[in-house]
Design a protein around this motif. Structure first.
Motif, PDB file in Angstrom:
ATOM      1  N   THR B   2       4.376 118.354  -8.145  1.00  0.00           N
ATOM      2  CA  THR B   2       3.216 118.171  -8.478  1.00  0.00           C
ATOM      3  C   THR B   2       3.253 119.128  -7.597  1.00  0.00           C
ATOM      4  OG1 THR B   2       2.427 116.580  -7.579  1.00  0.00           O
ATOM      5  CG2 THR B   2       3.539 115.951  -9.844  1.00  0.00           C
ATOM      6  N   GLN B   3       1.619 119.019  -8.612  1.00  0.00           N
ATOM      7  CA  GLN B   3       0.413 120.280  -7.682  1.00  0.00           C
ATOM      8  C   GLN B   3      -0.123 119.647  -6.121  1.00  0.00           C
ATOM      9  OE1 GLN B   3       0.238 123.816  -8.162  1.00  0.00           O
ATOM     10  NE2 GLN B   3      -0.714 123.813  -5.902  1.00  0.00           N
ATOM     11  N   GLU B   4      -0.451 118.574  -6.556  1.00  0.00           N
ATOM     12  CA  GLU B   4      -0.565 117.983  -4.846  1.00  0.00           C
ATOM     13  C   GLU B   4       0.314 117.566  -3.853  1.00  0.00           C
ATOM     14  OE1 GLU B   4      -1.341 113.715  -5.365  1.00  0.00           O
ATOM     15  OE2 GLU B   4      -1.504 113.399  -3.309  1.00  0.00           O
ATOM     16  N   GLU B   5       2.040 117.660  -4.542  1.00  0.00           N
ATOM     17  CA  GLU B   5       2.781 117.135  -3.930  1.00  0.00           C
ATOM     18  C   GLU B   5       2.777 118.917  -2.433  1.00  0.00           C
ATOM     19  OE1 GLU B   5       6.461 116.461  -5.894  1.00  0.00           O
ATOM     20  OE2 GLU B   5       5.322 114.533  -5.799  1.00  0.00           O
ATOM     21  N   ILE B   6       2.952 119.992  -3.513  1.00  0.00           N
ATOM     22  CA  ILE B   6       3.423 121.747  -3.312  1.00  0.00           C
ATOM     23  C   ILE B   6       1.167 121.473  -2.312  1.00  0.00           C
ATOM     24  CG2 ILE B   6       2.495 123.789  -3.587  1.00  0.00           C
ATOM     25  CD1 ILE B   6       3.935 123.311  -6.147  1.00  0.00           C
ATOM     26  N   ASN B   7       0.874 120.935  -2.604  1.00  0.00           N
ATOM     27  CA  ASN B   7      -0.430 121.718  -1.348  1.00  0.00           C
ATOM     28  C   ASN B   7      -0.221 120.657  -0.080  1.00  0.00           C
ATOM     29  OD1 ASN B   7      -1.647 122.949  -3.250  1.00  0.00           O
ATOM     30  ND2 ASN B   7      -2.684 121.189  -4.145  1.00  0.00           N
ATOM     31  N   ASN B   8       0.566 119.379  -0.661  1.00  0.00           N
ATOM     32  CA  ASN B   8       0.506 118.129   1.450  1.00  0.00           C
ATOM     33  C   ASN B   8       1.546 119.242   1.729  1.00  0.00           C
ATOM     34  OD1 ASN B   8      -1.264 116.211   0.749  1.00  0.00           O
ATOM     35  ND2 ASN B   8       0.158 115.270  -0.780  1.00  0.00           N
ATOM     36  N   THR B  25       6.632 129.940  -0.806  1.00  0.00           N
ATOM     37  CA  THR B  25       6.332 129.520  -2.371  1.00  0.00           C
ATOM     38  C   THR B  25       7.276 128.060  -1.726  1.00  0.00           C
ATOM     39  OG1 THR B  25       7.448 131.448  -3.204  1.00  0.00           O
ATOM     40  CG2 THR B  25       7.887 130.111  -4.582  1.00  0.00           C
ATOM     41  N   MET B  26       6.687 127.200  -2.762  1.00  0.00           N
ATOM     42  CA  MET B  26       6.906 125.574  -1.914  1.00  0.00           C
ATOM     43  C   MET B  26       8.382 124.692  -2.791  1.00  0.00           C
ATOM     44  SD  MET B  26       5.613 124.957   0.128  1.00  0.00           S
ATOM     45  CE  MET B  26       5.036 126.302   1.442  1.00  0.00           C
ATOM     46  N   LYS B  29      13.981 124.265  -2.144  1.00  0.00           N
ATOM     47  CA  LYS B  29      14.602 124.366  -0.901  1.00  0.00           C
ATOM     48  C   LYS B  29      14.213 124.268   0.157  1.00  0.00           C
ATOM     49  CE  LYS B  29      17.921 128.498  -1.850  1.00  0.00           C
ATOM     50  NZ  LYS B  29      18.709 129.782  -1.834  1.00  0.00           N
ATOM     51  N   ILE B  30      12.811 124.414   0.483  1.00  0.00           N
ATOM     52  CA  ILE B  30      11.482 124.060   0.987  1.00  0.00           C
ATOM     53  C   ILE B  30      11.754 122.424   1.358  1.00  0.00           C
ATOM     54  CG2 ILE B  30       9.031 124.247   1.391  1.00  0.00           C
ATOM     55  CD1 ILE B  30      10.074 126.961   2.666  1.00  0.00           C
ATOM     56  N   PHE B  31      11.599 122.114   0.151  1.00  0.00           N
ATOM     57  CA  PHE B  31      11.813 120.663  -0.022  1.00  0.00           C
ATOM     58  C   PHE B  31      12.301 119.713   1.085  1.00  0.00           C
ATOM     59  CE2 PHE B  31      10.535 116.616  -0.455  1.00  0.00           C
ATOM     60  CZ  PHE B  31      11.124 115.241  -1.053  1.00  0.00           C
ATOM     61  N   ASN B  32      13.751 120.388   0.971  1.00  0.00           N
ATOM     62  CA  ASN B  32      14.587 119.903   1.532  1.00  0.00           C
ATOM     63  C   ASN B  32      15.126 120.289   2.965  1.00  0.00           C
ATOM     64  OD1 ASN B  32      16.124 119.110  -0.927  1.00  0.00           O
ATOM     65  ND2 ASN B  32      16.884 120.894  -1.683  1.00  0.00           N
ATOM     66  N   LEU B  33      14.290 121.774   2.999  1.00  0.00           N
ATOM     67  CA  LEU B  33      14.343 122.088   4.092  1.00  0.00           C
ATOM     68  C   LEU B  33      13.924 121.130   5.384  1.00  0.00           C
ATOM     69  CD1 LEU B  33      15.157 125.557   4.452  1.00  0.00           C
ATOM     70  CD2 LEU B  33      16.863 124.277   5.738  1.00  0.00           C
ATOM     71  N   THR B  34      12.132 120.582   4.830  1.00  0.00           N
ATOM     72  CA  THR B  34      11.790 119.369   5.772  1.00  0.00           C
ATOM     73  C   THR B  34      12.131 118.406   5.498  1.00  0.00           C
ATOM     74  OG1 THR B  34      10.253 120.895   4.130  1.00  0.00           O
ATOM     75  CG2 THR B  34       9.486 119.020   4.944  1.00  0.00           C
ATOM     76  N   PHE B  35      12.546 117.895   3.968  1.00  0.00           N
ATOM     77  CA  PHE B  35      13.739 116.629   4.283  1.00  0.00           C
ATOM     78  C   PHE B  35      14.822 116.371   6.035  1.00  0.00           C
ATOM     79  CE2 PHE B  35      14.258 112.532   2.368  1.00  0.00           C
ATOM     80  CZ  PHE B  35      15.747 112.100   3.134  1.00  0.00           C
ATOM     81  N   LYS B  36      15.008 117.628   6.084  1.00  0.00           N
ATOM     82  CA  LYS B  36      16.134 117.984   6.737  1.00  0.00           C
ATOM     83  C   LYS B  36      15.556 118.040   8.142  1.00  0.00           C
ATOM     84  CE  LYS B  36      19.652 121.158   8.414  1.00  0.00           C
ATOM     85  NZ  LYS B  36      21.195 120.482   8.700  1.00  0.00           N
ATOM     86  N   ALA B 103      11.790 130.405   1.907  1.00  0.00           N
ATOM     87  CA  ALA B 103      10.217 130.911   1.315  1.00  0.00           C
ATOM     88  C   ALA B 103      11.328 132.247   0.364  1.00  0.00           C
ATOM     89  CB  ALA B 103       9.760 130.865   2.041  1.00  0.00           C
ATOM     90  N   MET B 104      11.336 133.079   0.681  1.00  0.00           N
ATOM     91  CA  MET B 104      11.615 133.961   0.136  1.00  0.00           C
ATOM     92  C   MET B 104      13.217 133.958  -1.263  1.00  0.00           C
ATOM     93  SD  MET B 104      11.341 136.655   2.470  1.00  0.00           S
ATOM     94  CE  MET B 104      10.383 137.975   1.604  1.00  0.00           C
TER      95      MET B 104
END
Lengths: 163, 106
Positions: B2-8, B25-26, B29-36, B103-104
């Motif tokens: 969601t947009q809220e999740e992207i912003n956070n 770009t959120m 892949k970016i989420f997965n890397l953040t989780f890792k 991100a790319m």
């Protein structure tokens, strides 16, 4: 003979390395990649199953919360040399130890060499299949991040040269 | 997301990686890397308290984590970004290029 010369000419054009000029004194030869990309701070050179990235170390933004300006050379060298940490305040010594651990730098995998007058420090992690390479030039520190096999890593190191 | 999740997620990553993350770009892949990044950190062991155990090994987090758990995790990271930026700084330095490439879309 003419046909042989022509083939050799064609072959050399496919095999010729590119050269990345790092500074007035340093260069890196590299084979034509699958792609090249530029981010805000880094140049990424990507191949099928490996890549390297180059950046000039920015001590202000090494960490977001800590400005390493003026101490960046000693700090980075201390990642490879525990004894240097003895000169640091406790918090900086702890930070160096933590970062060295994250990058999996140890006595056993540290490489030191000279490239002309520049000092090169590097370490390859078998576990992470990655390496961090630092080259201490006159006025800047170059940081190469590498992902791939150890053989390729050694090959990359050998292609960092004095101009 | 969601947009809220992207912003956070963006706000959290800016605290770790600086202004360059503003332009990332959120994506998944970016989420997965953040989780890792967060889950592998010993220094920030409490960051994953919001994510139910066990974690699905070998699967991309974005695919197995439920939407509500993802929302809570990103909210937690953003709300405590100052704390996490300190305990994750060394790991963030190690993974910076992975984030740049993700991100790319590389």
């Amino acid at each position: 003979m003419k046909i042989l010369s022509l083939w050799l000419l064609l072959l050399s054009s496919f095999c010729s390395a590119e050269q990345l000029i790092l500074s007035s004194k340093l260069s890196l030869d590299y084979d034509p990649p699958a792609l090249i990309s530029h981010t805000q701070s880094s140049l990424i050179v990507k191949y099928e199953d490996w890549y390297f990235a180059h950046e000039v170390v920015d001590p202000e933004n090494f960490y977001q919360q800590i400005n390493l300006t003026g101490i960046e050379r000693d700090f980075i060298k201390s990642l490879f040399d525990k004894d240097l940490r003895k000169q640091f305040p406790k918090w900086l010594a702890a930070l160096s130890e933590e970062q060295a651990s994250e990058l999996e730098i140890s006595v056993n995998n540290t490489l030191r060499k000279k490239v002309g007058d520049a000092e090169l420090l590097a370490a390859y992690s078998n576990n992470a299949q990655s390496a961090h390479i630092y080259i201490f030039d006159d006025h800047s520190i170059h940081h190469l991040t590498y992902y791939g096999s150890k053989d390729n890593y050694r090959h990359l190191i050998s292609r960092i040269k004095e101009r | 997301m969601t947009q809220e999740e992207i912003n956070n997620l963006r706000e959290f990553l800016v605290s770790l990686f600086g202004s360059q993350a503003k332009n990332w770009t959120m994506n998944e892949k970016i989420f997965n890397l953040t989780f890792k990044l967060v889950s592998e950190s010993r220094a920030c062991s409490n960051a994953m308290n919001k994510v139910p155990r066990p974690h699905a090994l070998g699967k991309e987090p974005f695919k197995w984590i439920k939407a509500e758990a993802r929302r809570l995790l990103l909210q937690n990271l953003k709300d405590n970004k100052s704390h996490y930026a300190i305990c994750l700084k060394a790991a963030a330095y190690r993974m910076a290029h992975q984030f740049q490439m993700a991100a790319m879309g590389l």
